[in-house]
Design a protein around this motif. Structure first.
Motif, short mmCIF file in Angstrom:
data_model
loop_
_atom_site.label_atom_id
_atom_site.label_comp_id
_atom_site.label_asym_id
_atom_site.label_seq_id
_atom_site.Cartn_x
_atom_site.Cartn_y
_atom_site.Cartn_z
N PHE A 149 -20.60 -21.49 -15.83
CA PHE A 149 -20.88 -20.29 -16.64
C PHE A 149 -22.08 -19.53 -16.11
CE2 PHE A 149 -22.76 -18.03 -20.18
CZ PHE A 149 -21.66 -17.41 -20.77
N PHE A 150 -23.12 -20.26 -15.70
CA PHE A 150 -24.34 -19.59 -15.25
C PHE A 150 -24.37 -19.36 -13.74
CE2 PHE A 150 -25.75 -21.59 -19.27
CZ PHE A 150 -26.22 -20.45 -19.92
N ASP A 151 -23.30 -19.69 -13.05
CA ASP A 151 -23.22 -19.44 -11.61
C ASP A 151 -22.72 -18.01 -11.38
OD1 ASP A 151 -22.98 -19.43 -8.91
OD2 ASP A 151 -21.48 -21.04 -8.79
N PRO A 152 -23.56 -17.12 -10.87
CA PRO A 152 -23.12 -15.73 -10.68
C PRO A 152 -22.06 -15.57 -9.60
CG PRO A 152 -25.28 -16.08 -9.71
CD PRO A 152 -24.96 -17.33 -10.45
N LEU A 153 -21.91 -16.56 -8.75
CA LEU A 153 -20.94 -16.49 -7.66
C LEU A 153 -19.62 -17.17 -8.00
CD1 LEU A 153 -23.32 -17.23 -4.62
CD2 LEU A 153 -22.66 -15.01 -5.58
N TYR A 154 -19.52 -17.72 -9.21
CA TYR A 154 -18.28 -18.42 -9.59
C TYR A 154 -17.15 -17.40 -9.72
CZ TYR A 154 -15.01 -21.36 -12.17
OH TYR A 154 -13.90 -22.06 -12.57
N PRO A 155 -16.05 -17.58 -8.98
CA PRO A 155 -15.00 -16.54 -8.97
C PRO A 155 -14.01 -16.63 -10.12
CG PRO A 155 -14.45 -18.30 -7.43
CD PRO A 155 -15.80 -18.65 -8.02
N GLY A 156 -13.95 -17.76 -10.79
CA GLY A 156 -12.95 -17.95 -11.84
C GLY A 156 -13.35 -17.33 -13.17
N THR A 157 -12.52 -17.61 -14.17
CA THR A 157 -12.78 -17.11 -15.52
C THR A 157 -13.92 -17.89 -16.16
OG1 THR A 157 -10.44 -16.55 -15.76
CG2 THR A 157 -11.75 -16.70 -17.78
N LYS A 158 -14.83 -17.20 -16.78
CA LYS A 158 -15.94 -17.86 -17.48
C LYS A 158 -15.42 -18.57 -18.72
CE LYS A 158 -19.41 -16.21 -14.94
NZ LYS A 158 -20.40 -17.04 -14.23
N VAL A 159 -15.88 -19.78 -18.91
CA VAL A 159 -15.45 -20.56 -20.07
C VAL A 159 -16.68 -21.07 -20.81
CG1 VAL A 159 -13.22 -21.25 -19.10
CG2 VAL A 159 -15.25 -22.64 -18.67
N SER A 160 -16.49 -21.40 -22.07
CA SER A 160 -17.57 -21.93 -22.89
C SER A 160 -17.14 -23.27 -23.48
CB SER A 160 -17.95 -20.95 -24.01
OG SER A 160 -16.84 -20.72 -24.85
N ILE A 161 -18.09 -23.97 -24.10
CA ILE A 161 -17.84 -25.28 -24.67
C ILE A 161 -16.95 -25.15 -25.91
CG2 ILE A 161 -18.92 -27.26 -25.79
CD1 ILE A 161 -21.36 -26.78 -24.03
N GLY A 162 -15.90 -25.97 -25.97
CA GLY A 162 -14.96 -25.92 -27.08
C GLY A 162 -15.26 -26.92 -28.17
N ASP A 163 -14.48 -26.85 -29.23
CA ASP A 163 -14.69 -27.71 -30.39
C ASP A 163 -14.53 -29.20 -30.05
OD1 ASP A 163 -15.05 -25.40 -31.83
OD2 ASP A 163 -13.00 -25.37 -32.64
N GLY A 164 -13.64 -29.51 -29.11
CA GLY A 164 -13.38 -30.90 -28.76
C GLY A 164 -14.62 -31.64 -28.30
#
Length: 214
Positions: A149-164
């Motif tokens: 998430f905090f990698d500015p060079l990450y090319p994929g979709t940003k994701v966040s922590i889920g309920d699980g």
């Protein structure tokens, strides 16, 4: 010689059981990671996944899920988290069995309370191992989410922590508290004197039967 105080062993059993149940809720939960619009173009679909599959849902509420095609193609941390969660379930099962056998009101093992105390202490160790495996798995998974998430060079979709993951942290916390409580309740004595506190015996008996019925 280890003996276990009845009130604390009941509390430890309940906490360990709740932690074990929450593992069963965490493992199949699909929302370990969920897509976020932060830094991305706003879309009408939501992507989420867990250790076994990835899913997508659109604005109409239609969900499409697909299992990961190959175990060897998965990232190493996902494989490790799978193994840790399965190990946590096994440790929790052993912990429940050992604690039930080692409880004062249990008829298994007769009236050898010294042996039963040692078995209960083993159950506490299993609960601690259950909690550690769960905490390592969900924390490792969450660490990879935050890194991407905090990698500015990450090319994929940003994701966040889920309920699980939050359920998993709750499970690990309950198991650790239950195991530590069970170990701390062990006292060193050379003999055991029967207690006349019938209310404690009744509470212990009811707790065991509730667990067995569940």
């Amino acid at each position: 010689m280890g003996l276990v105080q009845p009130g604390r062993e009941v509390l430890s059993l309940v906490l360990g059981f709740l932690g074990w149940v929450l593992i069963g809720v965490t493992l199949p939960n699909r929302y370990w990671k969920v897509s976020t619009v932060d830094g991305n173009v706003i879309t009408t679909s939501t992507i989420y996944q867990n250790l076994w599959m990835y899913c997508a849902s659109d604005s109409t509420g239609v969900h499409n899920c697909r299992e990961f095609p190959s175990l060897l193609a998965l990232s190493g941390y996902i494989q490790a988290c799978r193994a840790l969660m399965i190990t946590a379930i096994a440790m929790g099962t052993f912990g429940l069995v050992a604690t039930l056998v080692g409880m004062r009101c249990s008829r298994v093992g007769g009236e050898n309370y010294v042996l039963k105390g040692r078995i209960a202490a083993v159950g506490g160790v299993f609960f601690i191992l259950q909690g550690l495996c769960t905490m390592v798995a969900v924390s490792w998974y969450a660490a990879n989410i935050t890194r991407e998430f905090f990698d500015p060079l990450y090319p994929g979709t940003k994701v966040s922590i889920g309920d699980g993951l939050y359920i998993g942290w709750s499970s690990g916390t309950l198991a650790l508290i239950g195991g530590c409580c069970l170990l701390c309740s062990c006292v060193t004595k050379k003999s055991f004197r029967h207690s006349s506190a019938d209310i404690v015996e009744l509470r212990c008996f009811l707790s065991v039967n509730i667990i067995m019925i569940y």
